[in-house]
Motif scaffolding. Structure first.
Motif, PDB file in Angstrom:
ATOM      1  N   MET A  60      81.494 -78.348  16.336  1.00 34.09           N
ATOM      2  CA  MET A  60      81.754 -77.687  17.617  1.00 34.09           C
ATOM      3  C   MET A  60      81.051 -76.330  17.670  1.00 34.09           C
ATOM      4  O   MET A  60      80.937 -75.654  16.669  1.00 34.09           O
ATOM      5  CB  MET A  60      83.263 -77.488  17.782  1.00 34.09           C
ATOM      6  CG  MET A  60      83.650 -77.202  19.211  1.00 34.09           C
ATOM      7  SD  MET A  60      85.442 -77.177  19.451  1.00 34.09           S
ATOM      8  CE  MET A  60      85.948 -75.870  18.358  1.00 34.09           C
ATOM      9  N   ARG A  61      80.595 -75.945  18.853  1.00 38.75           N
ATOM     10  CA  ARG A  61      79.927 -74.669  19.029  1.00 38.75           C
ATOM     11  C   ARG A  61      80.925 -73.528  18.787  1.00 38.75           C
ATOM     12  O   ARG A  61      82.014 -73.526  19.363  1.00 38.75           O
ATOM     13  CB  ARG A  61      79.417 -74.616  20.464  1.00 38.75           C
ATOM     14  CG  ARG A  61      78.461 -73.497  20.711  1.00 38.75           C
ATOM     15  CD  ARG A  61      77.846 -73.630  22.106  1.00 38.75           C
ATOM     16  NE  ARG A  61      76.784 -72.654  22.222  1.00 38.75           N
ATOM     17  CZ  ARG A  61      76.565 -71.928  23.315  1.00 38.75           C
ATOM     18  NH1 ARG A  61      77.310 -72.089  24.386  1.00 38.75           N
ATOM     19  NH2 ARG A  61      75.583 -71.053  23.335  1.00 38.75           N
ATOM     20  N   ARG A  62      80.555 -72.588  17.929  1.00 38.03           N
ATOM     21  CA  ARG A  62      81.467 -71.496  17.633  1.00 38.03           C
ATOM     22  C   ARG A  62      81.169 -70.292  18.523  1.00 38.03           C
ATOM     23  O   ARG A  62      80.065 -70.147  19.033  1.00 38.03           O
ATOM     24  CB  ARG A  62      81.378 -71.118  16.155  1.00 38.03           C
ATOM     25  CG  ARG A  62      82.157 -72.102  15.292  1.00 38.03           C
ATOM     26  CD  ARG A  62      81.653 -72.152  13.891  1.00 38.03           C
ATOM     27  NE  ARG A  62      80.300 -72.701  13.846  1.00 38.03           N
ATOM     28  CZ  ARG A  62      79.660 -73.010  12.712  1.00 38.03           C
ATOM     29  NH1 ARG A  62      80.240 -72.823  11.559  1.00 38.03           N
ATOM     30  NH2 ARG A  62      78.445 -73.507  12.749  1.00 38.03           N
ATOM     31  N   ARG A  63      82.190 -69.446  18.646  1.00 33.18           N
ATOM     32  CA  ARG A  63      82.097 -68.338  19.601  1.00 33.18           C
ATOM     33  C   ARG A  63      82.498 -67.046  18.899  1.00 33.18           C
ATOM     34  O   ARG A  63      83.602 -66.947  18.360  1.00 33.18           O
ATOM     35  CB  ARG A  63      83.058 -68.666  20.739  1.00 33.18           C
ATOM     36  CG  ARG A  63      82.950 -67.793  21.918  1.00 33.18           C
ATOM     37  CD  ARG A  63      83.569 -68.498  23.141  1.00 33.18           C
ATOM     38  NE  ARG A  63      83.558 -67.567  24.239  1.00 33.18           N
ATOM     39  CZ  ARG A  63      84.598 -66.784  24.530  1.00 33.18           C
ATOM     40  NH1 ARG A  63      85.720 -66.869  23.854  1.00 33.18           N
ATOM     41  NH2 ARG A  63      84.499 -65.927  25.544  1.00 33.18           N
ATOM     42  N   TYR A  64      81.580 -66.091  18.881  1.00 29.61           N
ATOM     43  CA  TYR A  64      81.824 -64.839  18.149  1.00 29.61           C
ATOM     44  C   TYR A  64      81.625 -63.631  19.047  1.00 29.61           C
ATOM     45  O   TYR A  64      80.714 -63.601  19.882  1.00 29.61           O
ATOM     46  CB  TYR A  64      80.857 -64.719  16.960  1.00 29.61           C
ATOM     47  CG  TYR A  64      81.090 -65.769  15.899  1.00 29.61           C
ATOM     48  CD1 TYR A  64      82.195 -65.703  15.058  1.00 29.61           C
ATOM     49  CD2 TYR A  64      80.206 -66.840  15.751  1.00 29.61           C
ATOM     50  CE1 TYR A  64      82.422 -66.672  14.096  1.00 29.61           C
ATOM     51  CE2 TYR A  64      80.415 -67.813  14.786  1.00 29.61           C
ATOM     52  CZ  TYR A  64      81.528 -67.726  13.962  1.00 29.61           C
ATOM     53  OH  TYR A  64      81.749 -68.694  13.014  1.00 29.61           O
TER      54      TYR A  64
END
Ligand code: UFG
Length: 329
Positions: free
Chosen positions: A1-5
């Motif tokens: 899954m695309r991670r978000r930082y």
């Protein structure tokens, strides 16, 4: 899954290279930066920039409330060792308050992972051998002390709230994105490699070598110059560790180069002589700072790919030649 930082100070030198590395692997990045030292153009397309100061806690809360975050990376900081010796309480207050306020906000918003941009300046009284993580902490300046205060706050955030963190102590970040997208543009510039390059290009007066009477082979200070892209890679690897536990890593190549050796490297790479004079020592400069980075190598497999000094200088030279005014105004 695309991670978000969320990346604070993501428009600065190291921060922007880390943002690029995260974005290159497909993560979603939001940068929060007051642009006092950062540059709008250092935030590559694809990352969103919020121009705000971390002291604006209402704004920070609103950003952290925007959905799910996989972690926060904290680069925003006053970061000049020499300036911190002249303005100690500004450094201690601004850096510690921003960092600890951010940690508090992360805990309140249920963030699970935190990465801190820390510094080899924690080892102000190290004796010259390679510095591992268990060497006694004795910050060499209020700047280093402010990072240590944030490291300590992270320890408590882990113990009391389970916020896992990576404390990454950089030695001398250097070089520029090998793809040419990003580079080093501090105002004022105080770092050795960009100053030597500009002296070679005739864009500055001759370089001042701060002291040639140190107890080193050629009398000038020795540092561990580590490529900013290798540092960025270390952040990605450290983030992966945080699923299991908090970590502290010293980040350098383990190779020491003197000021005169840096000058020689720039002369080789640029094919020009570097004019310089020998000046007095700069207060607070230890003779030798070289990292022992065995721990991160062993635990994450980190292997610097850009360790060669000439290569580091080549990437810095290429960016500077193409961007004589850095990121512009
Ligand atoms: N130097 C000169 N002339 C100059 C500038 C620097 O001789 O005009 C020398 C310094 O005395 C030092 C070396 O070059 O021996 C490197 O100096 P930098 O200012 O580039 O870097 P520092 O080692 O002082 O500090 C850097 C980061 C800090 C960090 C520290 C950790 O700027 O943020 O590394 O080691 F804390």
């Amino acid at each position: 899954m695309r991670r978000r930082y969320l990346v604070t100070g993501g428009a600065g030198y190291v921060g922007s290279h880390v943002v690029a590395a995260l974005a290159d692997r497909g993560d979603e990045i939001v940068v929060i930066d007051n642009l006092r030292q950062g540059h709008r153009r250092a935030v590559l397309d694809g990352a969103r920039l919020i121009e705000a100061d971390l002291s604006d806690s209402a704004r920070l809360d609103a950003v952290l409330a925007e959905g799910r975050w996989d972690g926060v990376l904290h680069f925003a900081s006053l970061s000049l060792v020499g300036e911190s010796m002249r303005q100690p309480f500004r450094y201690l207050m601004e850096n510690a308050m921003a960092g600890i306020g951010l940690i508090d906000a992360c805990v309140r918003h249920g963030i699970a992972r935190f990465v801190l941009s820390s510094t080899a300046n924690l080892f102000g009284s190290a004796s010259g051998g390679p510095i591992a993580e268990d060497v006694a902490i004795d910050p060499g300046s209020p700047y280093g002390e402010s990072k240590w205060m944030i490291e300590r706050a992270l320890l408590w955030a882990d113990r009391l709230h389970g916020l896992r963190s990576a404390r990454l102590r950089y030695f001398n970040a250097a070089g520029a994105d090998p793809a040419g997208r990003l580079g080093e543009d501090h105002r004022p510039e105080t770092h050795l490699i960009p100053l030597v390059i500009d002296a070679a290009l005739g864009r500055r007066p001759p370089l001042e070598v701060f002291g040639d009477d140190y107890p080193t082979p050629d009398g000038t200070c020795i540092r561990d110059y580590v490529h900013v892209t290798d540092l960025a890679e270390a952040h990605l690897l450290a983030l992966d560790q945080l699923d299991a536990r908090s970590v502290t890593y010293n980040l350098g190549n383990g190779l020491g180069h003197s000021v005169l050796q840096v000058i020689e490297a720039v002369e080789r790479v640029g094919g020009r002589r570097v004019p310089y004079t020998v000046a007095a020592r700069r207060p607070g400069d230890p003779a030798v700072l070289v990292a022992a980075s065995d721990l991160i190598r062993r635990e994450t497999g980190w292997t610097p790919k850009h360790a060669d000094l000439d290569h580091i200088v080549r990437t810095a030279w290429a960016w500077r030649e193409k961007h004589p005014d850095g990121y512009g105004n």
